[in-house]
Design a protein around this motif. Structure first.
Motif, PDB file in Angstrom:
ATOM      1  N   SER A 375      39.486  51.846  39.835  1.00 59.79           N
ATOM      2  CA  SER A 375      39.229  51.304  41.063  1.00 59.79           C
ATOM      3  C   SER A 375      37.927  51.129  41.781  1.00 59.79           C
ATOM      4  O   SER A 375      37.721  50.131  42.335  1.00 59.79           O
ATOM      5  N   GLU A 378      36.652  47.942  40.016  1.00 59.36           N
ATOM      6  CA  GLU A 378      37.136  46.568  40.886  1.00 59.36           C
ATOM      7  C   GLU A 378      36.659  46.251  41.892  1.00 59.36           C
ATOM      8  O   GLU A 378      35.881  45.317  42.613  1.00 59.36           O
ATOM      9  N   GLN A 379      36.341  47.439  43.003  1.00 60.66           N
ATOM     10  CA  GLN A 379      35.715  47.296  44.062  1.00 60.66           C
ATOM     11  C   GLN A 379      34.188  46.757  44.026  1.00 60.66           C
ATOM     12  O   GLN A 379      33.679  45.920  44.701  1.00 60.66           O
ATOM     13  N   THR A 381      33.141  44.953  41.657  1.00 58.41           N
ATOM     14  CA  THR A 381      33.141  43.517  41.077  1.00 58.41           C
ATOM     15  C   THR A 381      33.223  42.773  42.189  1.00 58.41           C
ATOM     16  O   THR A 381      32.664  41.658  42.478  1.00 58.41           O
ATOM     17  N   GLN A 382      34.393  43.207  42.833  1.00 62.29           N
ATOM     18  CA  GLN A 382      34.529  42.264  44.305  1.00 62.29           C
ATOM     19  C   GLN A 382      33.431  42.310  45.403  1.00 62.29           C
ATOM     20  O   GLN A 382      32.860  41.102  45.811  1.00 62.29           O
TER      21      GLN A 382
END
Length: 404
Positions: A375, A378-379, A381-382
């Motif tokens: 998680s 992903e955060q 990377t965004q």
């Protein structure tokens, strides 16, 4: 402060770099499977991990020690069971040949003497069985519990009657063995005679000597203290004033003497705590503890062999009480090794469970939460993608200003 395009670009670049480092750190956790990869990640968890590692090493060591002790105890039980079987065979042989019908066949008795010798040799080999170079019945740190260079004579016994058993001959009689040249085992019978085989009185009392069924030259009895030489370093002594009667027979054997330690080999189960990890040759073969019957198992095999060689069914039967005592002693040791084996097995199971619990705790202490890490990855990377877009917009605006 005036916010310029340049300042906006630098701040964006710094934020992007920090987020990039965060992504790298998250990826490192993913690759290692650990939440803590260096002490600075979590000093407290790092300390706890050191404690877990130390405890795990201790428990693994105890587990391995206990496992090997359990194997040794299992091998010892097998040897003791074999010994019990040999004694049971000897018991059956005495019951068969210690009677006038079978005993009236001397050739049968003499032939069975070879079997008794085989029991003795098998037992001697079994008592020196090793595991990883350590004898099963050594006790302490003995190298070789029984060998043929360390011998002893058993106590002097005398027949209680023509068809009776054996009894202690008393302090007036003793035996000795020197060196290591005695034939082992040796079964000696010394008979005091004042009459010959026909019942006629001899000119002077004498001792008739027999070793392993072979009759030696008779020796005149002096009536005082004297020592009889039976060859191969074996002697029999009579004290001054000893009272003897015609045909009184004295018996003793030369057998290996236990060379091991007096204590059971101990197994460490915790700091300062140990449990017995074997039984000793002294306990099993020489009956030297409260758990024993005081029987010398080698003596039984040696004495029975001598009786068979002398082709005397009454002497064969006289060994029955000593044989039964030895059987009981070995049965006791079977019980002792069985109990100690079960104790080691229980300790091994406890250590295995403790090792598993410690391993789980150590893994949880530094391990990652996969969902949480993914998680975060992903955060991050965004966020980096958004920052990159912002940086491009800032850079484009700056270029337009420059062109204008």
């Amino acid at each position: 402060m005036r916010v310029t395009q340049s300042l906006m670009f630098r701040n964006g670049a710094d934020a992007l770099q920090r987020k990039y480092q965060e992504v790298l750190k998250t990826q490192e956790k993913t690759l290692s499977g650990n939440r803590v990869n260096k002490p600075s990640d979590d000093p407290t968890a790092t300390f706890r991990q050191g404690v877990f590692t130390s405890n795990l090493a201790e428990v693994k060591s105890l587990t391995e020690t206990t496992r090997r002790a359990q194997e040794r105890m299992g091998m010892a039980e097998d040897q003791i069971t074999n010994l019990h079987d040999r004694l049971q065979e000897a018991h059956d042989l005495v019951m068969q040949l210690g009677n006038s019908y079978q005993g009236g066949q001397p050739d049968v008795l003499r032939a069975q003497a070879e079997k008794a010798m085989a029991w003795f040799q098998d037992t001697l080999a079994g008592m020196n069985t090793e595991m990883d170079g350590v004898p099963l019945f050594g006790g302490g740190r003995t190298g070789n519990p029984f060998d043929l260079t360390n011998l002893r004579t058993t106590g002097i016994v005398q027949r209680t009657g023509p068809t009776g058993g054996f009894a202690d001959a008393g302090a007036d009689f003793s035996a000795g063995v020197t060196g290591s040249d005695a034939a082992v085992p040796s079964s000696v019978m010394v008979t005091y005679r004042t009459t010959d085989d026909t019942g006629a009185a001899l000119a002077a009392p004498e001792f008739r000597l027999s070793v392993n069924g072979a009759s030696l030259t008779s020796v005149a009895a002096t009536g005082g203290a004297q020592t009889l030489n039976l060859g191969n370093g074996i002697s029999f002594s009579v004290a001054a004033g000893a009272v003897m009667t015609d045909k009184q027979a004295f018996h003793f054997q030369v057998v290996p003497e236990y060379q091991g330690g007096s204590s059971d080999r101990e197994v460490k189960i915790a700091t300062g705590q140990k449990v017995p990890g074997n039984v000793t040759g002294a306990q099993l073969m020489e009956g030297s503890t409260d758990l024993s019957n005081g029987a010398n198992v080698f003596e039984v095999f040696a004495g029975l062999r001598g009786a068979l060689q002398r082709m005397d069914p009454d002497e064969v039967r006289a060994w029955l009480p000593k044989l039964q005592s030895a059987l009981g002693q070995v049965s006791n040791m079977q019980g002792v090794t069985g109990t100690r084996g079960a104790q080691l097995e229980a300790m091994g199971a406890t250590f295995a469970q403790e090792q598993e619990s410690l391993q789980e705790a150590a893994t949880a202490n530094v391990g990652i939460d996969s969902f949480e890490v993914m998680s975060r990855l992903e955060q991050a990377t965004q966020a980096m993608q958004f920052m990159s877009v912002t940086q491009r917009e800032v850079l484009n605006t700056s270029l337009l200003d420059f062109i204008k």
